[in-house]
Enzyme design. Structure first.
Site: not given
Ligand code: FCB
Length: 453
Positions: A78, A122, A167, A299, A301, A360
């Protein structure tokens, strides 16, 4: 040895990157200026005043980078295309050299048997469009459709997976609301039309991409955290609801036909962010936004823990105290794999997308090469292993997860953090542009080969 966790056949194991974070060549071969060029070139915005001028020099080293992907056995990649590299003024005149670059990249990926996933936006909006008012204006949504049309006409025969925006919440709230991101504006009353025009441009672009690229699959990527309240107090629970409402439901609800969430509209009104109500929504807009999509990109985290009754009475996200690198990354993000199972289940059962991709997921650790060139990033291996297992649990529970893109292939320019945060499974020495496979990349290679671990 048999896998403990086996993934569905044809599961797309990939990595993700973004144009501004890796390409460099910010003013080469006819590329126009982007909002991120302007933002990073203005001192005081980015840690150490770093810029993406060179970044990973991927514009020059793309062949090498495909070589790395091939070595890892990646099934999919991607990446985002830089709008101002293709349409330097945002609309109108096309930069042929930009098309040539992405054409070579796409062909190189296909030759290596890697499925290309293009993200059209992006975040690096052409500065020319920002000068007119950027995403605050409806005309920027129209320009985005022109760009999506150009890209899907040119690449639609070879690229069958498209993501409109990455995002959009971050652009709306951090680009125009808090100013931590480009274009650096600090006015929440701008963020609301921005969010709307991002969504509208998504809805308008989807049928254009489908028309130009029959059988293409199109989706949008949203960021989502696993939000929990620090206590069962009404205030804490309310805070989770509203923050999730602003960051996730504000985008997911309209895309899936529910319109803007009314509880969050009320909250924005209370905060003074809607001085003229929702007057930016015109007849037909909400119908355009619900154009069916083929997948939802998520995405993920970290977990967010919300506590309202803080000593200074300032509602905030509190993370459990940092302890060890096993539960804490260098971004200051808590590691919480169960949250990934949680968000996947939640997104599927609430919205029923035909399929989901983790577009992500990854971790920032600065581990560098030793004298033999080994990058022993066992914390990243742990992060990925526990998150893959968490995704597997979601699949077992019925979530149609079709692929997983590790953020990121390469260490790169991490927005306002500059080069201080390293998310790559490949280490980049920014002085020499030499790349080193980290242990996590080698481990990931095995996972891909066995389709599990
Ligand atoms: C996300 C973004 C990506 C990267 C990660 C850590 O929010 O989409 O570009 O910065 O965080």
């Amino acid at each position: 040895m048999a896998n403990k966790f086996s993934f569905p056949e044809n599961f797309l194991w990939g990595t993700a990157t973004a144009s501004y974070q890796i390409e460099g060549a910010w003013n080469k071969h006819g590329k126009g200026e982007s909002t991120w060029d302007r933002f990073a070139h203005t001192p005081g915005h980015i840690k150490n005043n770093d810029t993406g001028d060179v970044a990973d020099d991927h514009y020059r080293l793309w062949k090498k980078d495909i070589g790395l992907m091939k070595k890892l056995g990646l099934k999919a990649y991607r990446f985002s295309t830089s709008w101002p590299r293709l349409l330097p003024a945002g609309r109108g005149k096309v930069n042929q050299k930009g098309l040539d670059f992405y054409s070579k990249l796409v062909d190189g990926l296909l030759d290596a048997n890697i499925v290309p996933f293009i993200t059209l936006d992006h975040w690096d909006l052409p500065q020319k469009l920002e000068d007119e008012g950027g995403w605050v204006l409806r005309s920027t949504a129209e320009a985005f459709v022109e760009y999506a049309d150009l890209m899907s006409r040119t690449f639609g025969d070879r690229v069958k997976n498209w993501i409109t925006h990455n995002e959009p919440a971050v652009v709306a709230w951090m680009g125009y609301g808090t100013g931590q991101h480009a274009p650096g504006l600090k006015d929440y009353s701008l963020s609301l039309p921005v969010a709307h025009h991002l969504l509208l441009s998504h809805g308008w672009a989807v049928p254009v991409i489908r028309r130009n690229s029959p059988k293409a699959e199109v989706g949008i990527t949203l960021n989502i955290a696993w939000g929990v309240a620090a206590s069962n107090s009404r205030a804490d629970l309310n805070s989770v609801r509203l923050d999730d409402g602003q960051w996730f439901r504000w985008f997911a609800d309209p895309v899936y036909g529910r319109g803007y969430p009314s509880d969050v509209v009320l909250d924005f009104e209370k905060r003074g962010a809607l001085p003229n109500g929702m007057n930016f929504v015109q007849a037909g807009d909400m119908d355009a936004i619900v154009t069916p999509t083929d997948f939802l990109g998520l995405n993920y985290y970290s977990r967010h823990v919300y506590r309202v009754n803080t000593p200074d009475n300032d509602p905030q996200i509190v993370f459990p105290k940092p302890t060890t690198p096993e539960n804490w990354t260098e971004m200051g993000w808590e590691i919480h794999p169960d949250g990934l199972t949680g968000i996947l289940g939640r997104a599927y059962f609430n919205y029923q997308p035909p399929k989901i991709y983790v577009t992500e997921n990854g971790a920032s650790y600065s581990t560098s090469p030793d004298e033999k060139g080994i990058v022993a990033d066992e914390h990243r291996v742990n992060y990925l292993r526990t998150h893959f297992a968490a995704a597997h649990r979601a699949i077992q529970a019925g979530v149609p997860l079709a692929g997983y893109f590790v953020w990121s292939l390469l260490d790169n320019f991490e927005w306002s953090h500059g080069y201080t945060q390293r998310f790559g499974i490949v280490y980049v020495d920014y002085e020499t542009q030499k790349r080193y496979l980290k242990d996590s990349a080698k481990w990931y290679k095995g996972v891909i080969k066995k389709n599990g671990f």
